[in-house]
Design a protein around this motif. Structure first.
Motif, PDB file in Angstrom:
ATOM      1  N   GLY A   7      26.771  95.831 -12.329  1.00  0.00           N
ATOM      2  CA  GLY A   7      28.177  95.970 -12.222  1.00  0.00           C
ATOM      3  C   GLY A   7      29.077  95.577 -11.247  1.00  0.00           C
ATOM      4  O   GLY A   7      30.048  94.914 -11.277  1.00  0.00           O
ATOM      5  N   ILE A   8      28.593  95.844 -10.129  1.00  0.00           N
ATOM      6  CA  ILE A   8      29.060  95.499  -8.852  1.00  0.00           C
ATOM      7  C   ILE A   8      28.912  93.859  -8.562  1.00  0.00           C
ATOM      8  O   ILE A   8      30.133  93.427  -8.226  1.00  0.00           O
ATOM      9  CB  ILE A   8      28.371  96.161  -7.496  1.00  0.00           C
ATOM     10  N   TYR A  11      31.824  92.740 -10.885  1.00  0.00           N
ATOM     11  CA  TYR A  11      33.347  92.587 -10.308  1.00  0.00           C
ATOM     12  C   TYR A  11      33.363  91.899  -9.269  1.00  0.00           C
ATOM     13  O   TYR A  11      34.480  91.353  -9.274  1.00  0.00           O
ATOM     14  CB  TYR A  11      33.456  94.251  -9.789  1.00  0.00           C
ATOM     15  N   LEU A  14      34.113  88.413 -10.493  1.00  0.00           N
ATOM     16  CA  LEU A  14      35.520  88.222 -11.337  1.00  0.00           C
ATOM     17  C   LEU A  14      36.566  87.172 -10.518  1.00  0.00           C
ATOM     18  O   LEU A  14      37.033  86.485 -11.246  1.00  0.00           O
ATOM     19  CB  LEU A  14      36.164  89.409 -11.652  1.00  0.00           C
ATOM     20  N   PRO A  31      42.279  95.420  -9.864  1.00  0.00           N
ATOM     21  CA  PRO A  31      41.405  95.783 -10.671  1.00  0.00           C
ATOM     22  C   PRO A  31      41.574  95.926 -12.297  1.00  0.00           C
ATOM     23  O   PRO A  31      40.660  95.263 -13.065  1.00  0.00           O
ATOM     24  CB  PRO A  31      41.330  97.299 -10.223  1.00  0.00           C
ATOM     25  N   ASN A  34      42.474  91.727 -13.457  1.00  0.00           N
ATOM     26  CA  ASN A  34      41.475  90.867 -13.347  1.00  0.00           C
ATOM     27  C   ASN A  34      40.654  91.009 -14.835  1.00  0.00           C
ATOM     28  O   ASN A  34      40.371  89.940 -15.226  1.00  0.00           O
ATOM     29  CB  ASN A  34      40.506  90.827 -12.169  1.00  0.00           C
ATOM     30  N   LEU A  35      40.331  92.003 -15.247  1.00  0.00           N
ATOM     31  CA  LEU A  35      39.695  92.029 -16.393  1.00  0.00           C
ATOM     32  C   LEU A  35      40.406  91.625 -17.459  1.00  0.00           C
ATOM     33  O   LEU A  35      39.850  91.013 -18.398  1.00  0.00           O
ATOM     34  CB  LEU A  35      39.181  93.689 -16.828  1.00  0.00           C
TER      35      LEU A  35
END
Length: 107
Positions: A7-8, A11, A14, A31, A34-35
């Motif tokens: 997950g890190i 992220y 991204l 945060p 970006n998603l």
């Protein structure tokens, strides 16, 4: 621990994914935005995310949905950035290595 590390790595990748999509680097640091941009690049509709969220809330076994998302997401990312099935398999097995490679190295 595996999910936390992957997950890190995702992220941090991204920013590279968004630069490849034509957005400035700084947009990858915000945060939620970006998603949103990343899922827009993958052509995932917002209604799909709403349905997945409702399934996670109301199904008694929500981990089934999380597992399916974890399995299919590397293939969606690899196909949307022009890579094939083999890169999707590698991203499924080694996400902490392949996501940064897809984002910053592989063109």
């Amino acid at each position: 621990m595996f999910f936390l590390i992957s997950g890190i790595a995702f992220y941090l990748s991204l920013c590279g994914f968004l630069v490849k999509a034509g957005h400035p680097f700084w947009k990858g640091l915000i945060p939620i935005y970006n998603l949103s941009l990343f899922l827009d690049q993958l052509n995932i509709e917002p209604i799909t995310l709403i349905i997945l969220g409702l399934l996670l809330i109301f199904l008694p076994d929500g981990m089934l949905i999380v597992t399916l998302m974890y399995v299919f997401f590397p293939f969606i990312v690899s196909y949307s950035y022009g890579k094939g099935f083999f890169v999707g398999i590698l991203a499924l097995i080694f996400p902490f290595v392949m996501y940064p490679l897809l984002a910053f190295v592989l063109d």
